[in-house]
Design a protein around this motif. Structure first.
Motif, PDB file in Angstrom:
ATOM      1  N   LYS A 224       1.244  -1.134  -0.050  1.00  0.00           N
ATOM      2  CA  LYS A 224      -0.389  -0.128   0.238  1.00  0.00           C
ATOM      3  C   LYS A 224       0.800   1.468  -0.342  1.00  0.00           C
ATOM      4  CE  LYS A 224      -3.533  -2.047   2.918  1.00  0.00           C
ATOM      5  NZ  LYS A 224      -4.191  -2.054   3.939  1.00  0.00           N
ATOM      6  N   LYS A 225       0.301   2.213  -0.854  1.00  0.00           N
ATOM      7  CA  LYS A 225       1.416   3.120  -1.446  1.00  0.00           C
ATOM      8  C   LYS A 225       1.631   3.703   0.161  1.00  0.00           C
ATOM      9  CE  LYS A 225       2.545   5.896  -5.088  1.00  0.00           C
ATOM     10  NZ  LYS A 225       1.997   6.093  -6.925  1.00  0.00           N
ATOM     11  N   ASP A 226       0.192   4.358   1.003  1.00  0.00           N
ATOM     12  CA  ASP A 226       0.508   5.176   2.095  1.00  0.00           C
ATOM     13  C   ASP A 226       0.677   3.822   3.402  1.00  0.00           C
ATOM     14  OD1 ASP A 226      -1.942   3.630   1.650  1.00  0.00           O
ATOM     15  OD2 ASP A 226      -3.579   5.122   2.426  1.00  0.00           O
ATOM     16  N   GLU A 227       1.065   3.296   3.601  1.00  0.00           N
ATOM     17  CA  GLU A 227       1.472   1.956   4.585  1.00  0.00           C
ATOM     18  C   GLU A 227       2.402   3.064   5.400  1.00  0.00           C
ATOM     19  OE1 GLU A 227       0.333  -0.199   7.109  1.00  0.00           O
ATOM     20  OE2 GLU A 227       0.561  -1.508   5.612  1.00  0.00           O
ATOM     21  N   ASP A 228       2.803   2.287   6.620  1.00  0.00           N
ATOM     22  CA  ASP A 228       3.386   3.581   7.670  1.00  0.00           C
ATOM     23  C   ASP A 228       4.360   2.956   7.452  1.00  0.00           C
ATOM     24  OD1 ASP A 228       5.389   4.715   9.231  1.00  0.00           O
ATOM     25  OD2 ASP A 228       3.364   5.872  10.101  1.00  0.00           O
ATOM     26  N   TYR A 229       5.382   1.804   7.152  1.00  0.00           N
ATOM     27  CA  TYR A 229       5.918   0.786   7.116  1.00  0.00           C
ATOM     28  C   TYR A 229       7.581   0.978   8.025  1.00  0.00           C
ATOM     29  CZ  TYR A 229       4.465  -0.686   2.997  1.00  0.00           C
ATOM     30  OH  TYR A 229       2.985  -1.505   2.282  1.00  0.00           O
ATOM     31  N   VAL A 230       7.304   2.323   8.495  1.00  0.00           N
ATOM     32  CA  VAL A 230       8.253   2.549   9.988  1.00  0.00           C
ATOM     33  C   VAL A 230       8.263   2.175  11.072  1.00  0.00           C
ATOM     34  CG1 VAL A 230       9.678   4.948  10.839  1.00  0.00           C
ATOM     35  CG2 VAL A 230       9.554   4.801   8.806  1.00  0.00           C
ATOM     36  N   ALA A 231       6.589   2.997  11.412  1.00  0.00           N
ATOM     37  CA  ALA A 231       5.379   2.420  12.497  1.00  0.00           C
ATOM     38  C   ALA A 231       5.406   0.992  12.479  1.00  0.00           C
ATOM     39  CB  ALA A 231       4.756   3.302  11.917  1.00  0.00           C
ATOM     40  N   LEU A 232       5.244   0.169  11.141  1.00  0.00           N
ATOM     41  CA  LEU A 232       5.074  -0.560  11.609  1.00  0.00           C
ATOM     42  C   LEU A 232       6.301  -1.922  11.567  1.00  0.00           C
ATOM     43  CD1 LEU A 232       3.756  -4.464  11.282  1.00  0.00           C
ATOM     44  CD2 LEU A 232       3.804  -3.258   8.284  1.00  0.00           C
ATOM     45  N   GLY A 233       8.107  -0.748  11.343  1.00  0.00           N
ATOM     46  CA  GLY A 233       8.869  -2.067  11.526  1.00  0.00           C
ATOM     47  C   GLY A 233       9.264  -1.426  13.175  1.00  0.00           C
ATOM     48  N   ASN A 234       9.012  -0.314  13.556  1.00  0.00           N
ATOM     49  CA  ASN A 234       9.065  -0.074  15.434  1.00  0.00           C
ATOM     50  C   ASN A 234       8.601  -0.762  16.313  1.00  0.00           C
ATOM     51  OD1 ASN A 234      11.374   1.789  14.725  1.00  0.00           O
ATOM     52  ND2 ASN A 234       9.513   3.491  14.380  1.00  0.00           N
ATOM     53  N   THR A 235       7.245  -1.496  15.770  1.00  0.00           N
ATOM     54  CA  THR A 235       6.551  -2.323  16.696  1.00  0.00           C
ATOM     55  C   THR A 235       6.614  -3.734  16.395  1.00  0.00           C
ATOM     56  OG1 THR A 235       4.227  -0.719  15.359  1.00  0.00           O
ATOM     57  CG2 THR A 235       3.893  -3.228  16.219  1.00  0.00           C
ATOM     58  N   LEU A 236       7.430  -4.685  15.296  1.00  0.00           N
ATOM     59  CA  LEU A 236       7.946  -5.686  14.778  1.00  0.00           C
ATOM     60  C   LEU A 236       9.309  -4.838  15.631  1.00  0.00           C
ATOM     61  CD1 LEU A 236       5.951  -6.098  12.685  1.00  0.00           C
ATOM     62  CD2 LEU A 236       8.101  -7.339  12.137  1.00  0.00           C
ATOM     63  N   LYS A 237      10.354  -4.781  16.058  1.00  0.00           N
ATOM     64  CA  LYS A 237      11.329  -4.427  16.480  1.00  0.00           C
ATOM     65  C   LYS A 237      10.769  -4.251  18.691  1.00  0.00           C
ATOM     66  CE  LYS A 237      14.118  -0.774  16.402  1.00  0.00           C
ATOM     67  NZ  LYS A 237      14.353   0.627  15.552  1.00  0.00           N
ATOM     68  N   GLU A 238       9.805  -4.112  18.452  1.00  0.00           N
ATOM     69  CA  GLU A 238       9.546  -4.004  20.683  1.00  0.00           C
ATOM     70  C   GLU A 238       8.704  -5.171  20.577  1.00  0.00           C
ATOM     71  OE1 GLU A 238       6.290  -1.062  21.346  1.00  0.00           O
ATOM     72  OE2 GLU A 238       7.475   0.648  20.463  1.00  0.00           O
ATOM     73  N   ARG A 239       8.391  -6.336  19.538  1.00  0.00           N
ATOM     74  CA  ARG A 239       8.221  -7.785  19.548  1.00  0.00           C
ATOM     75  C   ARG A 239       8.908  -8.389  19.434  1.00  0.00           C
ATOM     76  NH1 ARG A 239       2.918  -8.570  19.788  1.00  0.00           N
ATOM     77  NH2 ARG A 239       2.625  -6.175  20.067  1.00  0.00           N
ATOM     78  N   ALA A 240       9.846  -8.168  18.804  1.00  0.00           N
ATOM     79  CA  ALA A 240      11.240  -9.252  18.524  1.00  0.00           C
ATOM     80  C   ALA A 240      11.796  -8.899  19.488  1.00  0.00           C
ATOM     81  CB  ALA A 240      11.920  -8.834  17.534  1.00  0.00           C
TER      82      ALA A 240
END
Length: 251
Positions: A224-240
């Protein structure tokens, strides 16, 4: 249920000392836990004797976690199957993000998908458990490679033929290393439509008690062009990070 006060205090002391990277003295322990000095002293002497704490002498005695406490803690990790820790966390993450989530490991020059969890209405992905994909085009692969040196990456990829699965697939090891440098700086990897042109994935490495990368987790969905992949990446960092801590990782 009757709680033994001395045992409870001993555990609380161990927990407090474990959080103090530079150690902690008895006065601070007594103050923070509201324990009488005489009781605290007896407990500390016993914990040092049992190898649960180490003490350094100076102007004040400073207490740190001992080797025996470390061994006991590691037995928790050693006696648990990794999947018992990763699978529930991955399932919860998939439900939360409404994306398909994977755990994968490096096998040679390929990423092998070990676990997969989908949301209620999943987007169909070609990757299933047991699927192998090139390390250079997956977010899982790039996340794992980001924990290695450039020399190690070149050694692993020296015999790889960089095949173009899509127009976005990386074309050479130099391009891969340039991409990995970005991954290292931001802490998460992207498969930017490199395996399937309609899919975008975010990946983050997972570590064990030896601080070794044992694999990576990822979240996949339609691009998705408007997906916030930085926010998604940060969420995954926290979970990992939480998963890694459950596996005994201590940064």
């Amino acid at each position: 249920m009757k709680i033994n006060r001395t045992t409870e205090r001993s555990v609380k002391i161990l927990e407090l000392v474990a959080k103090a990277n530079d150690g902690i003295d008895m006065d601070e322990i007594c103050e923070k836990l509201v324990i009488p000095r005489t009781s605290c002293y007896d407990i500390l002497v016993t914990l040092v004797h049992m190898g649960m704490l180490e003490v350094s002498t100076g102007a004040k005695k400073n207490y740190k976690i001992g080797l025996n406490a470390y061994r006991i803690g590691m037995s928790y990790t050693n006696n648990r199957n990794i999947s018992e820790i990763i699978d529930p966390a991955l399932k919860e993450l998939s439900k939360e993000l409404k994306k398909t989530c994977f755990f994968g490991v490096l096998e040679g020059t390929k990423i092998v998908y070990i676990s997969k969890f989908e949301p209620e209405n999943p987007i169909i992905t070609t990757a299933t458990i047991g699927t192998r994909n090139p390390v250079y085009s997956t977010s899982l692969g790039k996340a794992i490679l980001s924990t290695m040196s450039d020399e190690q990456i070149r050694e692993i990829t020296k015999d790889i033929e960089f095949k173009q699965a899509t127009r976005f697939t990386l074309k050479s090891v130099d391009e891969l290393i340039e991409n990995i440098n970005v991954v290292r700086s931001r802490g998460f990897a992207l498969d930017e439509r490199e395996v399937e042109e309609h899919m975008e994935c975010v990946g983050v490495p997972v570590f064990n008690e030896k601080r070794e990368c044992i694999g990576a987790i990822s979240a996949s969905s339609l691009y998705k062009k408007d997906e916030d992949y930085v926010a998604l990446g940060n969420t995954l960092k926290e979970r990992a990070f939480k998963i890694s801590k459950s596996l005994g990782y201590m940064p």
